[in-house]
Scaffold this active site. Structure first.
Site, short mmCIF file in Angstrom:
data_model
loop_
_atom_site.label_atom_id
_atom_site.label_comp_id
_atom_site.label_asym_id
_atom_site.label_seq_id
_atom_site.Cartn_x
_atom_site.Cartn_y
_atom_site.Cartn_z
N GLU A 1 1.18 -6.03 7.64
CA GLU A 1 0.18 -5.16 8.25
C GLU A 1 0.35 -4.95 9.76
OE1 GLU A 1 -1.50 -6.19 4.29
OE2 GLU A 1 -0.32 -7.22 5.82
N ASP B 1 -6.66 -6.81 5.91
CA ASP B 1 -8.11 -6.85 5.77
C ASP B 1 -8.62 -6.98 4.34
OD1 ASP B 1 -7.43 -4.33 4.90
OD2 ASP B 1 -8.57 -3.25 6.42
N ILE C 1 0.82 -1.20 0.00
CA ILE C 1 0.00 0.00 0.00
C ILE C 1 0.86 1.26 0.00
CG2 ILE C 1 -0.18 0.10 2.51
CD1 ILE C 1 -3.07 1.04 2.16
N GLY D 1 -0.05 -5.61 0.68
CA GLY D 1 -1.08 -5.81 -0.34
C GLY D 1 -0.65 -6.72 -1.47
N ASP E 1 -1.83 -10.08 -0.52
CA ASP E 1 -3.27 -10.14 -0.78
C ASP E 1 -3.52 -10.43 -2.26
OD1 ASP E 1 -4.49 -9.24 1.85
OD2 ASP E 1 -3.23 -7.52 1.45
#
Length: 310
Positions: A179, A187, A100, A156, A159
């Site tokens: 994170e 999340d 991110i 991310g 993810d």
């Protein structure tokens, strides 16, 4: 008997379909993002193959606000594009992604809108759900996605890759569920998908709770990636070869296989079998079955068969 013939055909196909150096070079964009996108470069290195490159190399491919919506728009388009049968996803520049973009995204996380706790929370949940869609759209896309990771894959990035179907990496790649280091629980998919990708729940917990780095050899042994390559060039050639093998086969068979693999992952064996029977009661009624069987019996490469677009 048919399986023996099929394996023979696949083996022969591997020797016939080899990505050219020109095709591999074409997968590395130096022209920047492809309009209308500002964070993604799109190319088509071979028939029915779409290459998506996360293209913010000057920012280590950090995921800014535009990225989250552009991914949804792009993969929704790919899902319905009959000229695409498989996607290769990679990152431009020196690293896959730093995760991110904290500077660009800070106001989203730290300054949510709302007049009270209930309204702030309501809006925050909608925001998180919107960002979750950025990677769920990859999983929901019926076209298989081969992701090629080099250098760092942080936050991310994990993810993203856990929503893909086939994961490859270079020897210098490393992965980090970052994170907890920035004060939150991941999340947008890692905590839900990584336990289904890696067999060891203990290892998943360790990675998520300590934010330690996992390097390529451990990623391979744990099942996070299926192959490790010496460098990015050989990895992209390998990714293109795998994509070519997929693209040469019946899109009815390939897309049905992806959809049923994901369904079965999240349901019982009995439910998966029932869904499969319901799926194939119509999908077996295709000329692709006869064409594929004929190619196998004649010991021909699937690449010699012309399958209708889907």
């Amino acid at each position: 008997m048919l399986s023996v013939i099929t394996r023979s055909a696949v083996s022969k196909f591997r020797t016939l379909w080899l990505p050219s150096q020109a095709a591999v070079r074409a997968m590395s964009s130096s022209a920047g993002a492809t309009a209308p996108y500002t964070t993604l470069a799109i190319s088509h290195p071979a028939d029915f193959i779409t290459h998506v490159e996360l293209h913010r190399p000057e920012k280590r491919n950090a995921m800014n606000k535009a990225f989250w919506s552009e991914m949804v728009d792009l993969f929704n388009e790919i899902a319905g594009n009959p000229d695409c049968r498989v996607v290769v996803f990679s990152g431009a520049g020196a690293t896959f992604t730093a995760g991110i973009d904290l500077l660009d995204m800070a106001n989203v996380v730290l300054q949510p809108e709302g007049d009270d706790v209930a309204r702030v929370s309501w809006n925050m949940k909608k925001t998180i759900a919107r960002y979750q869609e950025t990677f769920s759209v990859i999983e929901r896309c019926p076209k298989p996605v081969v992701v090629a990771v080099h250098g760092a894959c942080i936050g991310g990035g994990v993810d993203l890759i856990t929503a893909c179907d086939i994961r490859l990496c270079t020897q210098d790649a490393w992965f980090q569920v970052k994170e907890v280091d920035i004060g939150l629980a991941a999340d947008v998919g890692t905590l839900q998908r990584l336990p289904k990708v890696i067999g060891s729940r203990s290892l998943v917990n360790e990675l998520a709770l300590t934010a330690r780095k996992m390097y390529a050899d451990e990623a391979k042994s744990s099942g996070l990636v299926s192959r490790v390559f010496a460098d990015k060039e050989s990895m992209m050639a390998g990714a293109l070869e795998i994509a070519g093998e997929i693209a040469a086969r019946s899109p009815v068979a390939v897309q049905g296989t992806k959809i049923n693999l994901i369904y079965s992952r999240d349901h019982s064996v009995a439910e998966g079998l029932d869904y499969m029977a319901t799926w194939n009661m119509s999908m077996l009624q295709t000329q692709d079955v006869m064409k594929s069987a004929q190619a196998s019996m004649e010991k021909k490469s699937p690449k010699t068969m012309a399958f209708s677009k889907l």
